[in-house]
Design a protein around this motif. Structure first.
Motif, PDB file in Angstrom:
ATOM      1  N   PRO A  87      40.785  47.956  42.982  1.00  0.00           N
ATOM      2  CA  PRO A  87      41.950  48.195  42.578  1.00  0.00           C
ATOM      3  C   PRO A  87      42.669  48.458  43.732  1.00  0.00           C
ATOM      4  O   PRO A  87      44.011  48.769  43.554  1.00  0.00           O
ATOM      5  N   SER A  98      40.983  46.306  34.855  1.00  0.00           N
ATOM      6  CA  SER A  98      41.792  45.968  35.844  1.00  0.00           C
ATOM      7  C   SER A  98      41.356  45.058  36.693  1.00  0.00           C
ATOM      8  O   SER A  98      40.465  45.243  37.505  1.00  0.00           O
ATOM      9  N   LEU A 139      37.171  48.405  36.967  1.00  0.00           N
ATOM     10  CA  LEU A 139      38.127  48.361  38.170  1.00  0.00           C
ATOM     11  C   LEU A 139      37.710  47.531  39.285  1.00  0.00           C
ATOM     12  O   LEU A 139      36.508  48.057  39.942  1.00  0.00           O
ATOM     13  N   LEU A 162      46.885  49.641  36.743  1.00  0.00           N
ATOM     14  CA  LEU A 162      45.946  50.598  36.249  1.00  0.00           C
ATOM     15  C   LEU A 162      46.201  51.279  34.760  1.00  0.00           C
ATOM     16  O   LEU A 162      45.648  51.468  33.882  1.00  0.00           O
TER      17      LEU A 162
END
Length: 311
Positions: free
Chosen positions: A160, A84, A157, A144
């Motif tokens: 995020p 992500s 991530l 996500l």
């Protein structure tokens, strides 16, 4: 028995023209650990994660994912990693469900996995909505969901929740809490939010100017500083912190002009506090109130760098 190492970073460097973004970083991240790389903007977090992701190549050093380098193992590693990125761009005029079906098809996954992800991300009511009509928080949940579509062994991530309002941020946190409980996924999360690292992560890596300053569990990081106490005080004359630089103080005194408060970290409260009080008295300054407390991650970052993480 030690856990299997999933990500190993050995002596990695990366520069862009005159900027040395990552300088000699070493990391060992075991299976199932939820790790935060915590640092301000420009600390080198994204560059480090992009090298782990295989998006950037190190100038020097080596990176291993599940014991394998990216070169020669690209197809294999992409199957076990979920990403992500800091910014995700979608096709505006297709729906949430269609977006997830597209990414599921890359892994030969069908509608069952798409339905699971929609439920996991709390996007049931938005499954037929065009992506262009989603809020910022909903788009991040979709991003996500895409990162999780292939049930990755390693989830990366990058910031995020950056730019999200508190409610949207906590929605992402709740999803990550559930993931942490149910899965054996190794997660690396970059963030500049102290609370995010404290609340979510098993292990925290503090990074600044391309290097790792300190790493460990939250308890270990703060226990190492347990002898130190933070003293916060205000004086009884309005706006005096704009006039008094405390250049000759026996300890480094930081001032918050807006809050009209001073802050100092003392090594030995029993001996150092009287010295501080005598110093203020020598300046004909009277304390209005004084509190002392244990250090937080914010305090630790300030003591390591001389500035707050979000400055």
């Amino acid at each position: 028995m030690t856990r299997e190492t999933v990500i190993e970073v050995k002596g990695v460097y990366k520069s862009f023209k005159t900027v040395q973004a990552v300088r000699g970083v070493d990391l060992n991240i075991p299976k199932g650990q939820f790790v935060s790389i915590l640092g301000p903007n420009g600390a080198g977090k994204t560059t480090l994660v992009e090298m782990i992701e295989g998006i950037q190549k190190p100038d020097a050093g080596e990176i291993f994912i599940l014991g394998k380098k990216w070169k020669g193992h690209e197809i294999e590693l992409r199957k076990v990693i979920g990403l992500s990125l800091q910014e995700t761009y979608f096709i505006d005029k297709i729906t949430v469900a269609e977006t997830l079906k597209l990414f599921a098809s890359f892994y030969s996954l069908g509608n069952k996995r798409v339905a699971e992800i929609i439920g996991m991300m709390g996007l049931e009511e938005k499954r037929k909505s065009y992506v262009v009509n989603l809020s910022g928080g909903q788009k991040q949940r979709l991003a996500l969901g895409i990162a999780l579509i292939n049930s990755p062994q390693v989830l990366l991530l990058d910031e995020p929740t950056s730019g999200l309002d508190p409610n949207a941020r906590h929605e992402i946190w709740n999803i990550l809490f559930d993931l942490k409980k149910k899965e054996q996924t190794t997660i690396i999360l970059t963030t500049h939010y102290l609370e995010e690292a404290e609340q979510l992560c098993d292990y925290i890596i503090i990074m600044n100017e391309g290097t790792i300053l300190r790493e460990g569990t939250l308890d270990l990081l703060l226990d190492n500083e347990s002898g130190k106490k933070v003293i916060e005080f205000s004086l009884n004359i309005k706006d005096q912190f704009t006039e008094i630089p405390f250049l000759d103080a026996p300890f480094k005194i930081e001032t918050d002009i807006q809050a009209d408060r001073g802050r100092v970290i003392l090594e030995q409260i029993e001996t150092d506090l009287p010295i501080l009080l005598n110093y203020l008295k020598s300046k004909n300054l009277r304390i209005n109130d004084l509190v002392f407390r244990k250090q937080t991650l914010d305090d630790l970052f300030i003591s390591l760098t001389g500035r707050r993480i979000n400055e």
